[in-house]
Design a protein around this motif. Structure first.
Motif, PDB file in Angstrom:
ATOM      1  N   SER A 100       0.825  -1.212   0.000  1.00 31.45           N
ATOM      2  CA  SER A 100       0.000   0.000   0.000  1.00 31.45           C
ATOM      3  C   SER A 100       0.855   1.256   0.000  1.00 31.45           C
ATOM      4  CB  SER A 100      -0.930   0.010   1.217  1.00 31.45           C
ATOM      5  OG  SER A 100      -0.163  -0.004   2.403  1.00 31.45           O
ATOM      6  N   SER A 108      -7.625   0.507  -3.547  1.00 29.47           N
ATOM      7  CA  SER A 108      -8.058   1.211  -2.338  1.00 29.47           C
ATOM      8  C   SER A 108      -6.933   2.131  -1.892  1.00 29.47           C
ATOM      9  CB  SER A 108      -8.376   0.204  -1.223  1.00 29.47           C
ATOM     10  OG  SER A 108      -8.522   0.887   0.007  1.00 29.47           O
ATOM     11  N   HIS A 110      -6.658   3.015   1.188  1.00 29.58           N
ATOM     12  CA  HIS A 110      -6.489   2.766   2.617  1.00 29.58           C
ATOM     13  C   HIS A 110      -5.112   2.185   2.874  1.00 29.58           C
ATOM     14  CE1 HIS A 110      -7.407   1.767   6.736  1.00 29.58           C
ATOM     15  NE2 HIS A 110      -7.077   0.506   6.518  1.00 29.58           N
ATOM     16  N   GLU A 112      -2.860  -0.120   4.883  1.00 35.04           N
ATOM     17  CA  GLU A 112      -2.866  -1.207   5.859  1.00 35.04           C
ATOM     18  C   GLU A 112      -1.469  -1.378   6.443  1.00 35.04           C
ATOM     19  OE1 GLU A 112      -3.985  -1.820   2.677  1.00 35.04           O
ATOM     20  OE2 GLU A 112      -6.090  -2.414   2.825  1.00 35.04           O
ATOM     21  N   GLY A 191      -6.155  -9.507   5.068  1.00 39.92           N
ATOM     22  CA  GLY A 191      -5.309  -9.191   6.209  1.00 39.92           C
ATOM     23  C   GLY A 191      -4.675 -10.415   6.841  1.00 39.92           C
ATOM     24  N   THR A 287      -8.544  -7.100  15.113  1.00 41.71           N
ATOM     25  CA  THR A 287      -9.244  -6.876  13.854  1.00 41.71           C
ATOM     26  C   THR A 287      -8.330  -6.090  12.915  1.00 41.71           C
ATOM     27  OG1 THR A 287     -10.226  -4.771  14.515  1.00 41.71           O
ATOM     28  CG2 THR A 287     -11.456  -6.796  15.061  1.00 41.71           C
ATOM     29  N   ARG A 288      -8.751  -5.949  11.685  1.00 46.63           N
ATOM     30  CA  ARG A 288      -7.947  -5.172  10.732  1.00 46.63           C
ATOM     31  C   ARG A 288      -7.807  -3.724  11.182  1.00 46.63           C
ATOM     32  NH1 ARG A 288      -8.263  -6.941   5.083  1.00 46.63           N
ATOM     33  NH2 ARG A 288      -8.813  -4.814   4.517  1.00 46.63           N
ATOM     34  N   SER A 289      -8.833  -3.183  11.811  1.00 41.02           N
ATOM     35  CA  SER A 289      -8.810  -1.764  12.166  1.00 41.02           C
ATOM     36  C   SER A 289      -8.008  -1.470  13.436  1.00 41.02           C
ATOM     37  CB  SER A 289     -10.240  -1.244  12.326  1.00 41.02           C
ATOM     38  OG  SER A 289     -10.916  -1.963  13.339  1.00 41.02           O
ATOM     39  N   ASN A 290      -7.886  -2.476  14.338  1.00 40.90           N
ATOM     40  CA  ASN A 290      -7.175  -2.191  15.589  1.00 40.90           C
ATOM     41  C   ASN A 290      -5.828  -2.912  15.668  1.00 40.90           C
ATOM     42  OD1 ASN A 290      -7.659  -4.872  16.209  1.00 40.90           O
ATOM     43  ND2 ASN A 290      -9.151  -4.460  17.825  1.00 40.90           N
ATOM     44  N   ILE A 291      -5.293  -3.339  14.545  1.00 39.94           N
ATOM     45  CA  ILE A 291      -4.103  -4.180  14.539  1.00 39.94           C
ATOM     46  C   ILE A 291      -2.912  -3.519  15.241  1.00 39.94           C
ATOM     47  CG2 ILE A 291      -3.350  -3.378  12.260  1.00 39.94           C
ATOM     48  CD1 ILE A 291      -2.384  -6.220  11.709  1.00 39.94           C
ATOM     49  N   LYS A 292      -2.811  -2.182  15.173  1.00 37.98           N
ATOM     50  CA  LYS A 292      -1.680  -1.492  15.788  1.00 37.98           C
ATOM     51  C   LYS A 292      -1.664  -1.639  17.308  1.00 37.98           C
ATOM     52  CE  LYS A 292      -1.445   2.014  12.150  1.00 37.98           C
ATOM     53  NZ  LYS A 292      -1.493   3.476  11.857  1.00 37.98           N
ATOM     54  N   ASP A 293      -2.822  -1.957  17.882  1.00 34.94           N
ATOM     55  CA  ASP A 293      -2.898  -2.122  19.336  1.00 34.94           C
ATOM     56  C   ASP A 293      -2.403  -3.494  19.789  1.00 34.94           C
ATOM     57  OD1 ASP A 293      -4.086   0.395  19.462  1.00 34.94           O
ATOM     58  OD2 ASP A 293      -6.110  -0.447  19.271  1.00 34.94           O
TER      59      ASP A 293
END
Length: 573
Positions: A100, A108, A110, A112, A191, A287-293
């Motif tokens: 990306s 996309s 976005h 990732e 992902g 999840t894909r959206s909170n992966i950094k956590d």
């Protein structure tokens, strides 16, 4: 052959196949740089890793060019050809996955965090999914050279530096239908599906793993899709964290009917008491959206499948057709420090070794048959090896007696478009020795014969006339009968390779002395080659015919045994 008898295998000479999209004339850049449309196509069929193949109308090859992946199809097999020209005979490569980057890419924008700098499909499968239908599934390695917020809170995209490399094992797929040009379109990125046992970082930001890498896959007989991968967790940190946290080759699986769900994958773990568990491969809640956590969250406990003192680079698996076992090929750096050597520039290297193993359940592996070695990583021809069937149609189903191992080479640096191939086979057994002469008026193979030559009990020739041998023995059959050809299941005649490049080998077994002749016919039944009539004793024989000077197409091999014919269809590609 029982699976345990890996020592029966021999290896052939090493060949190669070049994947080409030649740029000439107006296709070439007038300035010699990159990239014209033709040069972009040529770049998309580079082979950092040997291509996984999905068979359909044509063979679909999955290529990695050093940062992204493409697929292209060709009717011909890399087994029989030293070059596959996709521009002339195949289909144009189609991009299926790419990093990306820092600003996002089509389709996309976005960004990732698992695919900033690198996103390549290392293995692939074709499955029938209950809701998505027929799909091509790619198992993709995504890489970042610096994870945002770790050690350098301001970084978004990094360079190969302090955190090299952070790898994510991901899933992508596309319907394999006419509407998608049989899978030749951009894949849907699902992902990550597997997490390293130690996580990526400790709470104090110390790096605990380089992630998951170098995957291979197989659809097994038990209804699961297995993914073999290298867990690159830090050894010392893994020891401190406890059981199931060490690095090495591990395996996860998901039901084939649920293989498009990233959360369906579970990692194999066997405790000290022999109890087996399949642990969720992604941390709970990720999840894909909170992966950094979750960079500092450990992954599942997972058992290292192969020897703990070897740093295996990759492990690939294939089902041995017609048997109840699987075969694996692994590649590692020789752990024996006494074998290290120093190059003229002062760099130390260790030999690289490739071995075969076998398993009945895909989690317990046995054997250690070395089939290749190289002096160093720089000189190997089989980096990241995988299997290839004898006909070049699949990487995950092989014949017991004949298959290939393919790989790539970092020699001279850079990502190329060459794949090396080595045949692995079990040689045909030598013919048995003739039995001892049984006595008067039989030949040395035990067949009754017509005078004048007979043998006594010590194998000495006699003049039948001197011994008054008359009557019925003069009516006895001449050497052997048509039944001399053994057509039993274990020894029935067979042709290989088939299809082939024009040179075919027919292997057959005689139960007794017989006169044989091997001819070649066209489809009209006309004889185009006539073989020599040969008198043979009992045993196994392999005869070779060469029709490479004739037009390609379908021919018949005509084997005559004592005047009786048996034919075999061959395809000259």
């Amino acid at each position: 052959m029982p699976a345990q008898n890996l020592s029966a295998y021999s290896t052939g000479s090493i060949g190669w196949t070049t994947f080409a999209w030649p740029c000439t004339g107006f296709d070439a850049s007038p300035f010699g740089g990159c990239c014209t449309p033709c040069e972009n196509k040529e770049k998309q069929i580079k082979t950092e890793y040997p291509p996984y193949i999905i068979g359909g109308g044509w063979r679909t090859y999955f290529f990695t060019d050093g940062s992204r992946s493409s697929v292209a199809s060709h009717p011909n097999s890399m087994v029989y050809n030293s070059e596959l020209n996709f521009k002339t005979d195949g289909s144009p490569p189609a991009l299926i996955s790419e990093p990306s980057g820092c600003t996002g890419v089509a389709p996309s924008d976005h960004i990732e965090p698992w695919r900033y700098e690198y996103y390549c499909a290392y293995s692939a499968q074709y499955i029938n999914h209950p809701t998505a239908g027929t799909v091509s599934v790619a198992f993709v390695e995504g890489e970042n050279y610096e994870l945002p917020g770790i050690l350098d809170p301001g970084s978004v995209c990094g360079s190969q530096g302090v955190d090299i490399t952070t790898g994510f094992l991901c899933l992508a797929y596309t319907p394999n239908t006419q509407a998608t040009n049989w899978g030749h379109q951009y894949f849907t990125d699902m992902g990550p599906i597997i997490w390293p046992a130690t996580g990526y970082f400790l709470p104090n930001d110390y790096k605990s793993s380089q992630g998951c890498a170098n995957n291979t896959t197989i659809q097994a007989d038990d209804g699961y899709l297995y993914v073999f991968y290298k867990d690159q967790s830090d050894y010392n940190i893994g020891q401190q964290m406890g059981a199931g946290r060490l690095p090495g080759i591990k395996v996860a699986r998901a039901p084939i009917n649920d293989a498009l769900n990233p959360y369906a994958y579970k990692t194999f773990y066997e405790d000290a008491n022999g109890n087996i568990y399949w642990n969720q491969s992604l941390p709970a809640g990720l999840t894909r959206s909170n992966i950094k956590d979750y960079y500092k969250t450990p992954g599942p406990q997972g058992t290292t499948l192969l020897e703990s003192d070897r740093d295996y680079r990759r492990f690939a698996v294939a089902k041995v057709a017609g048997t109840n076992y699987y075969m694996g090929v692994g590649y590692f750096m020789d752990p024996d420090q006494s074998h290290r050597w120093q190059d003229t520039d002062g760099t130390w290297y260790s030999p690289e070794i490739m071995t075969l193993k076998y398993s009945y359940d895909l989690v317990h592996w046995y054997g250690d048959r070395q089939i290749y070695s190289a002096s160093s990583y720089k000189t190997t021809k089989f980096n990241y090896p995988i299997f290839l069937s004898a006909d070049g149609w699949t990487n995950t189903s092989i014949d017991e007696n004949n298959f290939y191992v393919i790989g790539t080479s970092p020699e001279n640096g850079g990502v190329k478009n060459v794949v090396y191939k080595m045949q692995v086979y079990i040689p045909a057994p030598p013919p048995p020795p003739p039995p001892p002469p049984p006595g008067d008026c039989y030949d040395q193979w035990g067949n009754q014969i017509v005078c004048p030559i007979c043998y006594d009990g010590q194998g000495r020739p006699l003049d039948c006339g001197d011994h008054g041998i008359e009557g019925p023995l003069r009516k006895a059959t001449t050497p052997g009968t048509a039944a001399a050809l053994d057509n039993s299941k274990e020894r029935a005649p067979f042709v290989y390779p088939n299809p082939g490049p024009g040179v075919f080998r027919l292997s057959y077994t005689l139960k007794g002395h017989a006169k044989t002749q091997l001819n070649v016919l066209d489809l009209m039944g006309r004889r185009v080659q006539t073989g020599s009539a040969v008198s043979r004793m009992a045993g196994t024989y392999t005869e070779t015919v060469n029709i490479s000077g004739y037009a390609k197409g379908v021919y018949m091999l005509e084997l005559m045994v004592n005047g009786k014919k048996q034919t075999f269809k061959v395809i000259y590609q």
